[in-house]
Design a protein around this motif. Structure first.
Motif, mmCIF file in Angstrom:
data_model
loop_
_atom_site.group_PDB
_atom_site.id
_atom_site.type_symbol
_atom_site.label_atom_id
_atom_site.label_comp_id
_atom_site.label_asym_id
_atom_site.label_seq_id
_atom_site.Cartn_x
_atom_site.Cartn_y
_atom_site.Cartn_z
ATOM 1 N N ALA A 11 2.126 6.374 -6.968
ATOM 2 C CA ALA A 11 1.194 7.390 -7.479
ATOM 3 C C ALA A 11 1.811 8.777 -7.391
ATOM 4 C CB ALA A 11 -0.105 7.329 -6.684
ATOM 5 N N GLU A 12 2.508 9.005 -6.257
ATOM 6 C CA GLU A 12 3.154 10.326 -6.098
ATOM 7 C C GLU A 12 4.238 10.529 -7.147
ATOM 8 O OE1 GLU A 12 5.583 12.823 -2.645
ATOM 9 O OE2 GLU A 12 4.876 10.766 -2.289
ATOM 10 N N LEU A 13 5.016 9.445 -7.374
ATOM 11 C CA LEU A 13 6.087 9.553 -8.367
ATOM 12 C C LEU A 13 5.523 9.751 -9.765
ATOM 13 C CD1 LEU A 13 8.570 6.842 -7.093
ATOM 14 C CD2 LEU A 13 8.825 9.311 -7.011
ATOM 15 N N SER B 69 0.836 -1.209 0.000
ATOM 16 C CA SER B 69 0.000 0.000 0.000
ATOM 17 C C SER B 69 0.864 1.249 0.000
ATOM 18 C CB SER B 69 -0.922 -0.030 1.219
ATOM 19 O OG SER B 69 -1.658 1.168 1.279
ATOM 20 N N SER B 70 1.921 1.224 0.859
ATOM 21 C CA SER B 70 2.820 2.380 0.904
ATOM 22 C C SER B 70 3.510 2.588 -0.438
ATOM 23 C CB SER B 70 3.849 2.160 2.007
ATOM 24 O OG SER B 70 4.809 3.186 1.978
ATOM 25 N N LYS C 165 4.669 13.293 -14.293
ATOM 26 C CA LYS C 165 3.823 14.079 -15.198
ATOM 27 C C LYS C 165 4.210 15.552 -15.134
ATOM 28 C CE LYS C 165 -0.292 11.113 -15.161
ATOM 29 N NZ LYS C 165 -1.690 11.007 -14.716
ATOM 30 N N GLN C 166 4.421 16.044 -13.879
ATOM 31 C CA GLN C 166 4.774 17.458 -13.731
ATOM 32 C C GLN C 166 6.125 17.743 -14.374
ATOM 33 O OE1 GLN C 166 2.776 19.779 -12.559
ATOM 34 N NE2 GLN C 166 4.321 21.311 -13.046
ATOM 35 N N HIS C 167 7.059 16.796 -14.189
ATOM 36 C CA HIS C 167 8.384 16.990 -14.781
ATOM 37 C C HIS C 167 8.303 16.987 -16.299
ATOM 38 C CE1 HIS C 167 10.462 15.506 -10.851
ATOM 39 N NE2 HIS C 167 10.115 16.773 -10.810
#
Ligand SMILES: [Zn+2]
Length: 421
Positions: free
Chosen positions: A193-195, A186-187, A200-202
């Motif tokens: 998901a954060e990465l 889960s972690s 996407k932002q990068h």
């Protein structure tokens, strides 16, 4: 003559009588026979009493029951009045005997129920035989075991129980490990998901940077092109003489020409005064540029170049303006302003020539400012005046042509001396 009917104990249907039964009363030893007929009748007679059916096998354990059932039989039809109860009991006993002997049961059944009963008994017999065989095999293989074998089995049982305990503990451990792994998973999924979001932002930033880079490259390319063009222009300008490129002095026959404007007129060459005024404006601009190039300031006049409206302004007194232009109707007096303006221009030109002569300037014609003459050193008599008063157009035009020649020499001298290296 009436007959007796019996009911089947199972389906309660009337029993079908056979010929032998129907005619029992007629055959010897039947119900209607005498005491001497048939051994069975004799036995019945011996047993006597209401237990007429007791003639069945003595070994039958439930003969009393059968006798009760016999009592419950219903006699159908009217008994023959002539027969006694005894004869009737005998007849019944005979029938029961016949049925018992024939079917092996102690109560009457119809043929169909008999078949069904036999099939059921066969089925029970087969089942009992299979049970018997099973028990037999159990007896053969499940007998008492030896002491060593029992101890071996006990040891195996202990081992298996220990193994079971170990497996149970391992299962519990695996359960805890599964929970830990699930928590880690889960972690890790949250981290993933954060990465992914960061990726996407990068990517978005990267594309924006690429776009900016492309724009900067385009701008750089444009600047390079402009720089190359400017350098080319600089090289051209360094090899270009600004005075020669700006001012072109030539001659059109007897008339001097500056930048395509004729300066002077003849009776056969009627040049318009607008053209003459424009030519004076070009001449004034050239002389002003030359004086600025060498840093010369005229002593008595300000030279103001304004195209065909150029003029000279006196530095003395109230600053009289002398227009270097005319409409052809100049004053006939000696000191008309057009003539004074041309004399003032000659004064300025003479100042420049004197200043440049120290630098090696040589001009083809002598300038006499006071009289307004331009003389040819090769022709002592050939003086021409720039005045219009008391002068001919030929002389005036020649004087102006000579003045333009001197200006051309001055211009080439300045170009040669002040050309950028
Ligand atoms: Zn039946």
């Amino acid at each position: 003559m009436s007959s007796m009917r019996f009911l089947c104990q199972h389906c309660h249907q009337p029993l079908k009588s056979r010929q032998t039964l129907d005619t029992l009363s007629l055959v010897p030893g039947g119900p209607g026979a005498t005491q001497e007929d048939g051994g069975n009748s004799k036995e019945l007679a011996a047993s006597q009493g209401a237990q007429a059916s007791a003639s069945s096998s003595p070994s039958e354990p439930n003969s009393s029951k059968s006798q009760e059932r016999v009592k419950s039989f219903t006699l159908l039809g009217d008994c023959i009045s002539v027969k006694t109860l005894d004869s009737i009991q005998k007849t019944c006993a005979y029938i029961f005997d016949a049925l018992s002997d024939l079917e092996g049961v102690d109560h009457p059944l119809c043929e169909e129920c008999t078949h069904c009963l036999l099939e059921q008994l066969d089925t029970q017999l087969a089942s009992a035989q299979r049970d018997c065989q099973t028990y037999q095999r159990c007896l053969e293989f499940g007998g008492p075991r030896s002491g060593d074998e029992s101890s071996t089995l006990e040891a195996q049982l202990q081992d298996l129980m220990a193994e079971e305990d170990r497996l149970v503990q391992e299962l519990e451990h695996l359960g805890r490990s599964q929970a830990e792994v699930a928590a880690h998973l889960s972690s890790a999924q949250a981290k993933t998901a954060e990465l992914v979001q960061q990726k996407k932002q990068h990517l978005k930033d990267f594309r924006a940077s690429q776009w900016q880079q492309q724009e900067l490259l385009d701008e750089l390319s444009s600047l390079d092109n402009r720089l190359m063009y400017a350098q080319h222009q600089i090289r051209q300008l360094r090899t270009t003489d600004i005075f020669n490129a700006t001012f072109e002095i030539s001659e059109d026959g007897p008339v001097g020409v500056i930048n395509s404007f004729r300066l002077g007129r003849l009776p056969r060459i009627p040049v318009g005064w607008n053209e003459i005024n424009a030519a004076w404006g070009q001449a004034a601009l050239l002389l002003l540029a030359l004086s600025n190039a060498v840093g010369l300031q005229f002593q008595r006049y300000h030279l103001v170049a304004c195209g065909s409206r150029s003029y000279l302004k006196s530095r003395i007194g109230e600053g009289e303006e002398l227009p270097l232009a005319s409409d052809g109707r100049q004053n006939v007096f000696l000191n008309n302003k057009f003539d004074r303006a041309m004399l003032a221009f000659l004064d300025c030109l003479q100042q420049f020539q004197q200043a440049a002569r120290r630098g090696g300037l040589c001009v083809p014609y002598e300038v006499h400012t006071k009289e307004g003459f331009l003389g040819d050193p090769a022709d002592p008599e050939g003086y021409c005046s720039v005045r219009t008063h008391l002068n001919t157009e030929e002389q005036w035009t020649t004087a102006l042509r000579r003045m333009l020649s001197n200006l051309k020499f001055c211009m080439e001298w300045v170009s040669e001396r002040y050309r950028p290296k």
